[in-house]
Design an enzyme around this catalytic site. Structure first.
Site, PDB file in Angstrom:
ATOM      1  CG  HIS A   1     -28.025  23.269  -2.880  1.00 26.36           C
ATOM      2  ND1 HIS A   1     -28.479  22.504  -3.873  1.00 26.36           N
ATOM      3  CD2 HIS A   1     -28.274  24.471  -3.234  1.00 26.36           C
ATOM      4  CE1 HIS A   1     -28.830  23.374  -4.992  1.00 26.36           C
ATOM      5  NE2 HIS A   1     -28.493  24.556  -4.690  1.00 26.36           N
TER       6      HIS A   1
ATOM      7  CB  CYS B   1      -3.302   2.573  -1.412  1.00 31.91           C
ATOM      8  SG  CYS B   1      -3.363   0.893  -0.671  1.00 31.91           S
TER       9      CYS B   1
ATOM     10  CB  CYS C   1      -0.970  -0.006   1.067  1.00 34.91           C
ATOM     11  SG  CYS C   1      -1.773   1.475   1.468  1.00 34.91           S
TER      12      CYS C   1
ATOM     13  CD  GLU D   1      -7.084   2.219  -8.817  1.00 38.80           C
ATOM     14  OE1 GLU D   1      -7.944   2.463  -7.918  1.00 38.80           O
ATOM     15  OE2 GLU D   1      -6.017   2.121  -8.252  1.00 38.80           O
TER      16      GLU D   1
ATOM     17  CE  LYS E   1      -4.976   4.150  -6.064  1.00 38.79           C
ATOM     18  NZ  LYS E   1      -5.441   2.804  -5.892  1.00 38.79           N
TER      19      LYS E   1
ATOM     20  CD  GLU F   1     -27.808  19.134  -3.556  1.00 35.83           C
ATOM     21  OE1 GLU F   1     -28.736  19.625  -2.828  1.00 35.83           O
ATOM     22  OE2 GLU F   1     -27.238  19.965  -4.278  1.00 35.83           O
TER      23      GLU F   1
ATOM     24  CE1 TYR G   1     -10.918  -1.454  -5.999  1.00 40.44           C
ATOM     25  CE2 TYR G   1     -11.308  -3.868  -6.914  1.00 40.44           C
ATOM     26  CZ  TYR G   1     -11.612  -2.842  -5.855  1.00 40.44           C
ATOM     27  OH  TYR G   1     -12.582  -2.875  -4.994  1.00 40.44           O
TER      28      TYR G   1
HETATM   29  P1  FAD Z   1       1.237  -5.906   2.019  1.00 40.39           P
HETATM   30  O1  FAD Z   1       0.788  -4.532   2.321  1.00 40.39           O
HETATM   31  O2  FAD Z   1       1.586  -6.353   0.303  1.00 40.39           O
HETATM   32  O3  FAD Z   1       2.575  -6.379   2.966  1.00 40.39           O
HETATM   33  C1  FAD Z   1       3.055  -7.655   2.900  1.00 40.39           C
HETATM   34  C2  FAD Z   1       4.640  -7.350   3.197  1.00 40.39           C
HETATM   35  O4  FAD Z   1       5.342  -8.674   3.385  1.00 40.39           O
HETATM   36  C3  FAD Z   1       5.335  -6.717   2.152  1.00 40.39           C
HETATM   37  O5  FAD Z   1       6.284  -5.718   2.555  1.00 40.39           O
HETATM   38  C4  FAD Z   1       6.514  -7.704   1.764  1.00 40.39           C
HETATM   39  O6  FAD Z   1       7.614  -7.191   1.157  1.00 40.39           O
HETATM   40  C5  FAD Z   1       6.637  -8.602   3.092  1.00 40.39           C
HETATM   41  N1  FAD Z   1       6.989  -9.881   2.838  1.00 40.39           N
HETATM   42  C6  FAD Z   1       6.563 -11.030   1.926  1.00 40.39           C
HETATM   43  N2  FAD Z   1       7.092 -12.080   2.115  1.00 40.39           N
HETATM   44  C7  FAD Z   1       7.985 -11.925   3.285  1.00 40.39           C
HETATM   45  C8  FAD Z   1       9.052 -12.863   3.933  1.00 40.39           C
HETATM   46  N3  FAD Z   1       8.978 -14.047   3.567  1.00 40.39           N
HETATM   47  N4  FAD Z   1       9.772 -12.228   4.941  1.00 40.39           N
HETATM   48  C9  FAD Z   1       9.915 -10.915   5.110  1.00 40.39           C
HETATM   49  N5  FAD Z   1       8.953  -9.978   4.721  1.00 40.39           N
HETATM   50  C10 FAD Z   1       8.205 -10.516   3.703  1.00 40.39           C
HETATM   51  N6  FAD Z   1      -6.037  -1.167  -1.457  1.00 40.39           N
HETATM   52  C11 FAD Z   1      -6.922   0.086  -0.933  1.00 40.39           C
HETATM   53  O7  FAD Z   1      -7.733  -0.484  -0.152  1.00 40.39           O
HETATM   54  N7  FAD Z   1      -7.120   1.111  -1.873  1.00 40.39           N
HETATM   55  C12 FAD Z   1      -6.157   1.242  -2.696  1.00 40.39           C
HETATM   56  O8  FAD Z   1      -6.391   2.514  -3.354  1.00 40.39           O
HETATM   57  C13 FAD Z   1      -5.296   0.228  -3.288  1.00 40.39           C
HETATM   58  N8  FAD Z   1      -4.531   0.550  -4.370  1.00 40.39           N
HETATM   59  C14 FAD Z   1      -3.779  -0.327  -4.669  1.00 40.39           C
HETATM   60  C15 FAD Z   1      -2.830  -0.032  -5.715  1.00 40.39           C
HETATM   61  C16 FAD Z   1      -2.109  -1.023  -6.159  1.00 40.39           C
HETATM   62  C17 FAD Z   1      -1.236  -0.927  -7.495  1.00 40.39           C
HETATM   63  C18 FAD Z   1      -2.179  -2.248  -5.556  1.00 40.39           C
HETATM   64  C19 FAD Z   1      -0.837  -3.270  -6.064  1.00 40.39           C
HETATM   65  C20 FAD Z   1      -2.613  -2.697  -4.404  1.00 40.39           C
HETATM   66  C21 FAD Z   1      -3.438  -1.803  -3.943  1.00 40.39           C
HETATM   67  N9  FAD Z   1      -4.276  -1.770  -2.919  1.00 40.39           N
HETATM   68  C22 FAD Z   1      -5.199  -1.028  -2.606  1.00 40.39           C
HETATM   69  C23 FAD Z   1      -4.296  -3.251  -2.223  1.00 40.39           C
HETATM   70  C24 FAD Z   1      -3.495  -2.850  -0.957  1.00 40.39           C
HETATM   71  O9  FAD Z   1      -2.249  -2.483  -1.186  1.00 40.39           O
HETATM   72  C25 FAD Z   1      -3.364  -4.347  -0.327  1.00 40.39           C
HETATM   73  O10 FAD Z   1      -4.609  -4.925  -0.301  1.00 40.39           O
HETATM   74  C26 FAD Z   1      -2.632  -4.366   0.964  1.00 40.39           C
HETATM   75  O11 FAD Z   1      -1.352  -3.825   0.798  1.00 40.39           O
HETATM   76  C27 FAD Z   1      -2.505  -5.557   1.750  1.00 40.39           C
HETATM   77  O12 FAD Z   1      -1.829  -5.673   2.866  1.00 40.39           O
HETATM   78  P2  FAD Z   1      -0.957  -6.745   3.363  1.00 40.39           P
HETATM   79  O13 FAD Z   1      -0.628  -6.467   4.775  1.00 40.39           O
HETATM   80  O14 FAD Z   1      -1.940  -8.140   3.273  1.00 40.39           O
HETATM   81  O15 FAD Z   1       0.147  -6.925   2.371  1.00 40.39           O
HETATM   82  P1  NDP Z   2      -7.995  -7.663 -10.422  1.00 36.90           P
HETATM   83  O1  NDP Z   2      -8.421  -8.767  -9.976  1.00 36.90           O
HETATM   84  O2  NDP Z   2      -9.049  -6.541  -9.843  1.00 36.90           O
HETATM   85  O3  NDP Z   2      -8.285  -7.680 -12.105  1.00 36.90           O
HETATM   86  C1  NDP Z   2      -7.669  -8.695 -12.710  1.00 36.90           C
HETATM   87  C2  NDP Z   2      -7.997  -8.268 -14.161  1.00 36.90           C
HETATM   88  O4  NDP Z   2      -7.089  -9.099 -14.903  1.00 36.90           O
HETATM   89  C3  NDP Z   2      -9.506  -8.753 -14.792  1.00 36.90           C
HETATM   90  O5  NDP Z   2      -9.623  -7.838 -15.575  1.00 36.90           O
HETATM   91  C4  NDP Z   2      -9.150 -10.224 -15.301  1.00 36.90           C
HETATM   92  O6  NDP Z   2     -10.216 -10.482 -16.119  1.00 36.90           O
HETATM   93  C5  NDP Z   2      -7.771  -9.936 -15.706  1.00 36.90           C
HETATM   94  N1  NDP Z   2      -6.873 -11.185 -15.875  1.00 36.90           N
HETATM   95  C6  NDP Z   2      -6.805 -12.101 -15.019  1.00 36.90           C
HETATM   96  N2  NDP Z   2      -6.043 -13.137 -15.720  1.00 36.90           N
HETATM   97  C7  NDP Z   2      -5.840 -13.046 -17.176  1.00 36.90           C
HETATM   98  C8  NDP Z   2      -5.228 -13.471 -18.099  1.00 36.90           C
HETATM   99  N3  NDP Z   2      -4.533 -14.680 -18.087  1.00 36.90           N
HETATM  100  N4  NDP Z   2      -5.137 -12.975 -19.238  1.00 36.90           N
HETATM  101  C9  NDP Z   2      -5.791 -11.676 -19.384  1.00 36.90           C
HETATM  102  N5  NDP Z   2      -6.343 -11.019 -18.611  1.00 36.90           N
HETATM  103  C10 NDP Z   2      -6.633 -11.542 -17.134  1.00 36.90           C
HETATM  104  O7  NDP Z   2      -6.800  -7.383 -10.189  1.00 36.90           O
HETATM  105  P2  NDP Z   2      -5.585  -6.100 -10.195  1.00 36.90           P
HETATM  106  O8  NDP Z   2      -4.567  -6.630 -10.458  1.00 36.90           O
HETATM  107  O9  NDP Z   2      -6.350  -5.068 -11.005  1.00 36.90           O
HETATM  108  O10 NDP Z   2      -5.725  -5.570  -8.557  1.00 36.90           O
HETATM  109  C11 NDP Z   2      -5.467  -6.758  -7.696  1.00 36.90           C
HETATM  110  C12 NDP Z   2      -6.232  -6.356  -6.434  1.00 36.90           C
HETATM  111  O11 NDP Z   2      -5.684  -5.209  -5.734  1.00 36.90           O
HETATM  112  C13 NDP Z   2      -7.778  -5.978  -6.480  1.00 36.90           C
HETATM  113  O12 NDP Z   2      -8.451  -6.867  -6.705  1.00 36.90           O
HETATM  114  C14 NDP Z   2      -8.152  -4.891  -5.461  1.00 36.90           C
HETATM  115  O13 NDP Z   2      -8.626  -5.612  -4.361  1.00 36.90           O
HETATM  116  C15 NDP Z   2      -6.754  -4.555  -4.987  1.00 36.90           C
HETATM  117  N6  NDP Z   2      -6.750  -2.971  -5.518  1.00 36.90           N
HETATM  118  C16 NDP Z   2      -7.461  -2.120  -4.885  1.00 36.90           C
HETATM  119  C17 NDP Z   2      -7.495  -0.902  -5.364  1.00 36.90           C
HETATM  120  C18 NDP Z   2      -8.299   0.230  -4.600  1.00 36.90           C
HETATM  121  O14 NDP Z   2      -8.968   0.044  -3.551  1.00 36.90           O
HETATM  122  N7  NDP Z   2      -8.690   1.347  -5.605  1.00 36.90           N
HETATM  123  C19 NDP Z   2      -6.604  -0.317  -6.345  1.00 36.90           C
HETATM  124  C20 NDP Z   2      -5.735  -1.402  -6.951  1.00 36.90           C
HETATM  125  C21 NDP Z   2      -5.741  -2.676  -6.364  1.00 36.90           C
HETATM  126  P3  NDP Z   2     -11.421 -11.183 -15.688  1.00 36.90           P
HETATM  127  O15 NDP Z   2     -12.316 -10.117 -15.204  1.00 36.90           O
HETATM  128  O16 NDP Z   2     -11.883 -11.603 -17.207  1.00 36.90           O
HETATM  129  O17 NDP Z   2     -11.137 -12.445 -15.011  1.00 36.90           O
END
Ligand code: FAD
Ligand code: NDP
Length: 453
Positions: free
Chosen positions: A437, A48, A43, A181, A51, A442, A177
Site C-alpha cells: 500500500h 521490443c 526484438c 503501441e 519500441k 494491491e 499489438y
Molecule cells: P527474430 O528475432 O526475428 O530473429 C530472426 C533473425 O533471423 C533475424 O535477425 C533475421 O535477420 C535472421 N534471418 C532471417 N532469415 C535469414 C537467413 N536466411 N539467413 C541468415 N539470417 C536470417 N515480443 C515481446 O515479447 N515483447 C515485445 O514488446 C515485442 N515488441 C515487438 C515490437 C515490434 C515492432 C515487433 C515487430 C515485434 C515485437 N515483439 C515483441 C515480437 C518479438 O520481436 C519476436 O517474437 C521475436 O523477435 C521472435 O524471435 P525469433 O528468434 O523467432 O526471430
Molecule cells: P497482430 O496479429 O497483433 O495484428 C494484426 C492486425 O492487422 C489485426 O488488427 C488484424 O485485423 C489486422 N489485419 C490483418 N490483415 C489485414 C488486412 N489485410 N487489412 C487490414 N487489416 C488487417 O500483428 P502485429 O503486426 O501487430 O504484431 C505481430 C506480432 O508481434 C503480435 O501478434 C505479437 O505476437 C508480436 N508483438 C508483440 C508485442 C508485445 O509483446 N508487446 C508488440 C508488438 C508485436 P483482425 O483482427 O481483423 O484480423
C-alpha cells in the site's frame, strides 16, 4: 572426428537463435550461427527494445503536462525526433556489440550473410558451404503488407524506427499489438494520429472488457479511433504527403501510414524444398512438440513456427532445443498455458490466462471480479485516465484462471501474477495475500465483491 563441420548450425541470430546457440555451445557442442541483417534479431533492432524506448519517450510529454497539478511547471517543452531516434540507435548498436561478444565468448562461430539450405545437412552462406549434424531454423517473421494500390508508400515496423522526419499527421492501419503501441507513440510525441482497422474492436483475442476499456482510454488520450474501415489505396501527392482512400469512401491526407497488419513466417528463399522441410497451412514451418520439422535433424523455433510471436517464447523454445540436443535429454516440453503478455499501448495492458470469453467455454461456472478506478496519481495530475483490474475465477476449484489489467506498469504487475497462476493459485490465496500500500497492484488482493457470475 565428426563427418560434419558443426554439431548445430543455426540460421538467424534473433531471440531464439542466439539463446539456442549460446546454450548449445555451453553444453560443449560445435555451433555456428548465420545472420544476414542484425545481431539480436527483430526484438533488439526493430521490435521490443526500440519500441519500449519510444514508448518511454512518448510518455514524457504526458508526464510533463501532469506536473502542473503537483506544482511542477515546465516551460518550453519541445520534442526532437532526431535526438530520440539517434539515441535509440546508439543504444541498439551497443546491444548489437553485446550480442556479438556473448556469442564469441561462448565459442559460437558467427557467419555473416544470408543462409540457404542446399541439402538435408548442408547450408550455403555467401557462396560457402557448411555441413552440420543438426540445423536450427530461427529466421523469425516479416511484416505482412496487404496488396493494395500504393502499398509501397506505407511504412512498416521495419522502417518506423529510422524515419528522417517525425510525421505531423500519422495513420496507423491495423489494431493488433504493433498498431496500438505505435498509435500511442505517435500520439504521445505530438502527431495527429488515427488508428484505422477493419474489425469492430481493436486487439482481437484479448478479453472483451479489456478491449472496450482500452479503446476508450486510447481515444481519451487523443487518438482518433476508426473501426470497421480499411485503407484501400494510397496516392503520393506532389508535396510528399499521402492520400489514403478508405473503404468507407472517406479520404485522409497524412504524412506517414504505418502498416501494422501482422507478421508472417520468414521462409522466403530459405531453400526449404531442397532439404525437404514442409510448411503448414498457415505458411509456417511445421514442427512437432520437440520442434522437429519434417526432416528429423532439422528443427525450427520462434516466429517462423508461428505459435506465439513473443520474445520470451522464442527464448524458451531455444533453451528447449539446446537442452534436448546437447544437455538435459529430459528437459520438459514447453507449456503454452498461462503465458503472460503486455501491450505497451497507453495505458498498458497486462494479461495472463484465459479471457472471460475463453473461460466460459472451459469452466462450468465463473466468478468475475472487476475494479475500475482513477489511479491515485491522476487525482492531482488532471489526467482523465482510468485503470481496470479483472480476475476470472473457476467457481468449482476456486482457481484464478485469468488476470487482466489496463493501467500503468500492467506488464510489471502481471508478471508476478503469472507466477502465482502457474503455481495454481486460488482466489483464497489472493485474498490471504497482504497488499502493498498504496499501489494499484494491491487491488488484485482486495477484490472481494463478485461483479458477476
Ligand atoms: P527474430 O528475432 O526475428 O530473429 C530472426 C533473425 O533471423 C533475424 O535477425 C533475421 O535477420 C535472421 N534471418 C532471417 N532469415 C535469414 C537467413 N536466411 N539467413 C541468415 N539470417 C536470417 N515480443 C515481446 O515479447 N515483447 C515485445 O514488446 C515485442 N515488441 C515487438 C515490437 C515490434 C515492432 C515487433 C515487430 C515485434 C515485437 N515483439 C515483441 C515480437 C518479438 O520481436 C519476436 O517474437 C521475436 O523477435 C521472435 O524471435 P525469433 O528468434 O523467432 O526471430
Ligand atoms: P497482430 O496479429 O497483433 O495484428 C494484426 C492486425 O492487422 C489485426 O488488427 C488484424 O485485423 C489486422 N489485419 C490483418 N490483415 C489485414 C488486412 N489485410 N487489412 C487490414 N487489416 C488487417 O500483428 P502485429 O503486426 O501487430 O504484431 C505481430 C506480432 O508481434 C503480435 O501478434 C505479437 O505476437 C508480436 N508483438 C508483440 C508485442 C508485445 O509483446 N508487446 C508488440 C508488438 C508485436 P483482425 O483482427 O481483423 O484480423
Amino acid at each position: 572426428m565428426s563427418q560434419f563441420d558443426y554439431d548445430l548450425f543455426v540460421i538467424g541470430a534473433g531471440s531464439g537463435g542466439v539463446r539456442a546457440s549460446r546454450m548449445a555451445a555451453g553444453f560443449g557442442a560445435r555451433v555456428a550461427v548465420a545472420e544476414d541483417r542484425y545481431m539480436g534479431g527483430t526484438c533488439v533492432n526493430v521490435g521490443c527494445v526500440p519500441k519500449k524506448l519510444f514508448v518511454y519517450g512518448s510518455e514524457y510529454m504526458q508526464h510533463l503536462n501532469e506536473g502542473a497539478g503537483f506544482g511542477v511547471f515546465v516551460a518550453g517543452k519541445t520534442f526532437s525526433w532526431e535526438t530520440l531516434r539517434d539515441n535509440k540507435t546508439r543504444e541498439i548498436e551497443r546491444l548489437n556489440g553485446i550480442y556479438n561478444n556473448l556469442l564469441n565468448n561462448s565459442g559460437v562461430e558467427l557467419i555473416s550473410g544470408r543462409a540457404t539450405l542446399i541439402g538435408p545437412n548442408e547450408v550455403e552462406v555467401a557462396g560457402q558451404t557448411f555441413t552440420a549434424k543438426n540445423i536450427l531454423i530461427a529466421t523469425g517473421g516479416w511484416p505482412f503488407v496487404p496488396d493494395i494500390p500504393g502499398k509501397e508508400h506505407m511504412i512498416t515496423s521495419n522502417e518506423v524506427f529510422y524515419l528522417d522526419e517525425f510525421p505531423e499527421k500519422a495513420l496507423v492501419l491495423g489494431a493488433g499489438y504493433i498498431a496500438v503501441e505505435f498509435a500511442g507513440i505517435f500520439n504521445g510525441l505530438g502527431a495527429e494520429t488515427e488508428l484505422v482497422f477493419r474489425g469492430e474492436q481493436m486487439l482481437r483475442g484479448f478479453d472483451e472488457e479489456v478491449r472496450e476499456f482500452v479503446s476508450d482510454e486510447i481515444a481519451k488520450k487523443g487518438v482518433k479511433v476508426t473501426a470497421q474501415d480499411n485503407v484501400v489505396s494510397i496516392e503520393k501527392l506532389p508535396n510528399g504527403q499521402l492520400k489514403a482512400a478508405l473503404q468507407s469512401g472517406e479520404e485522409r491526407v497524412v504524412d506517414q501510414i504505418l502498416c501494422a497488419t501482422g507478421r508472417r513466417p520468414n521462409v522466403a528463399g530459405l531453400g526449404l524444398e531442397s532439404a525437404g522441410v514442409e510448411l503448414n497451412d498457415a505458411g509456417a514451418i511445421a514442427v512437432n512438440d520437440q520442434f522437429q520439422t519434417s526432416v528429423e535433424h532439422i528443427y525450427a523455433i520462434g516466429d517462423v513456427v508461428d505459435r506465439i510471436q513473443l520474445t520470451p517464447v522464442a527464448l524458451a523454445e531455444g533453451m528447449f532445443i539446446a537442452n534436448r540436443l546437447f544437455g538435459d535429454k529430459d528437459y520438459p516440453e514447453l507449456d503454452y498455458e498461462n503465458i503472460p503478455t503486455a501491450v505497451f499501448c497507453q495505458p498498458n495492458i497486462g494479461t495472463v490466462g484465459l479471457t472471460e470469453e475463453q473461460a466460459r467455454v472451459h469452466c462450468r461456472r465463473l466468478r468475475i471480479y472487476t475494479s475500475s478506478f482513477k489511479p491515485m496519481k491522476h487525482t492531482l495530475s488532471g489526467e482523465d485516465e482510468r485503470s481496470l483490474m479483472k480476475l476470472i475465477v473457476d467457481d468449482a476449484s476456486d482457481k484464478v484462471v485469468g488476470a487482466h489489467m489496463v493501467g500503468p506498469e500492467a506488464g510489471e504487475i502481471v508478471q508476478g501474477l503469472a507466477i502465482a497462476m502457474k503455481a495454481g493459485a486460488t482466489k483464497a490465496h489472493f485474498d490471504s495475500t497482504v497488499g502493498v500500500h498504496p499501489t494499484a497492484a494491491e487491488e488484485f488482493v482486495t477484490l472481494r465483491t463478485v461483479t458477476r457470475h
